[in-house]
Enzyme design. Sequence first.
Site, PDB file in Angstrom:
ATOM      1  N   SER A 245      -9.502   2.997   1.859  1.00 58.83           N
ATOM      2  CA  SER A 245      -8.356   3.545   1.176  1.00 58.83           C
ATOM      3  C   SER A 245      -7.441   2.490   0.564  1.00 58.83           C
ATOM      4  CB  SER A 245      -7.541   4.412   2.142  1.00 58.83           C
ATOM      5  OG  SER A 245      -7.041   3.653   3.232  1.00 58.83           O
TER       6      SER A 245
ATOM      7  N   LYS B 186       0.837  -1.195   0.000  1.00 59.08           N
ATOM      8  CA  LYS B 186       0.000   0.000   0.000  1.00 59.08           C
ATOM      9  C   LYS B 186       0.877   1.252   0.000  1.00 59.08           C
ATOM     10  CE  LYS B 186      -3.992   2.069   2.334  1.00 59.08           C
ATOM     11  NZ  LYS B 186      -5.039   1.902   3.360  1.00 59.08           N
TER      12      LYS B 186
ATOM     13  N   SER C 253     -11.115   0.941   5.707  1.00 64.46           N
ATOM     14  CA  SER C 253     -10.234   0.946   4.542  1.00 64.46           C
ATOM     15  C   SER C 253      -9.717  -0.418   4.121  1.00 64.46           C
ATOM     16  CB  SER C 253      -9.046   1.881   4.798  1.00 64.46           C
ATOM     17  OG  SER C 253      -9.476   3.222   4.832  1.00 64.46           O
TER      18      SER C 253
END
Length: 474
Positions: free
Chosen positions: A155, A80, A179
């Site tokens: 996210s 990420k 997320s």
Amino acid sequence: MSELCFRTARELVALMEAGEVSAVEVAQAHLDQVDRVNPAVNAVVSLDPEITLADARAADDARRSGRLLGPLHGLPVAFKDTHDAAGFPTTYGSPIHAQNRPAESELLVARLRAAGVVRLGKTNVPEFASGSHTFNRLFGTTRNPYDLTRSAGGSSGGAAASLASGMQPLADGSDMGGSLRNPASFCNVVGLRPSPGRVPIHPNPLPWQTLAVQGPMARNVGDLALMLGVIAGPDDRVPLSITEDPAVFGGSLERDLTGLRIGWSPDLGGALPVEREVVDVIRKRLHLFEDLGCDVIEVQPDFSGADRCFRTLRAWQFQATFGDLLAAYPGQLKPSLEANIREGAEVTAADVARASKMQGELFQRFAAAFADEYDVLVLPVSQVLPFDADIEYPTVIEGVAQPTYLDWMASSYYVSAIGLPALSVPAGFTDSGLPVGMQLVGPYRHEQLLLEVGRGLELAAGDPPFTPPPTAAG
């Protein structure tokens, strides 16, 4: 070699161990899949094939010399883009950090590397991981591989979309208000928000906070458990880290679930509007619990106070984390993020005290509910279906206005406020082919229970193979 891209992580590890395929072949298959699919989906960023293939060759050399690097030996993983990974930029989806190249990897990435993963690149995020729709000015919008006009969530949207598209077999993510769970729901994959401290975060400027956690994503529960066993475990630099041996997650996930009490709430005790199609898809899945011998009851969980608690603590945390950034770069952050930071500046000590007290009351209230009413709480992951990727957030749910970019994801962040583990598992598809996720919530530190229930659902459904999205062929 494209079929390798939809083998499970465990199958890929076994194939490499048996010498039937090399780490280089696995890496090249996934790089080819990125070339085919990523131009449309836009999930993987900062790709560096030279690093990927060099790592893969090193993994093959290590195996030939009898050195097993770890349980994820040779698996390609993109991290990420809020997680520092040496060799790659960490941009946070912001032009401000476009040139940021950390010299060292953070703890989660270091553990994955120690377990043998091959570095593939980074996955796209909203700006500073703010919001549950993945778009930013640096890399653009990540699109849902099941419908390119729709959001992939966020996210960890790049992580979920790349998993679903066969660009990587495992993915890491983080979760403050949903997320890990919202993008898993939107993209037909599995995402776990662990209990705070299960996956220690280091470095972390706020090591005592409980809202933000890191965790794993995969295309099935077994692969997710495999990854959790690598990234979980205590670290002396992290005060809240859970000391339980993560080897517990490496055992069998198959258990007799007869008599397990499943509490189902379609609207979180009447607290929230939820799109009808979301509820309909999940309702059709509830019979699987009964097939497993579970007792399913509809419940009215009391989430009163969760909204104010979460919003207060989140705003305070955003000010603490990003206040100096906003001062240094006024007007250079997306408006919703800037508004949240400024809101945090208005939070008083009395506000934080009330929110902290409410958080304690919520935790005790749900601890009692798990003891007296149900063993696992089942909720929608998201209140909405994957929405138009060209808007920032849904503004209406079933006729109820959603004034801010947070409102529509309350079904996830209410759980965050309490500090409970939650597993997002696929519940099925709408008639139009959009994925819907089911949220399994358990008592604090009971991730193993959630994994066992999630695996039970897979078995009860006939353990079907993962259904690739239409875009997977490129």
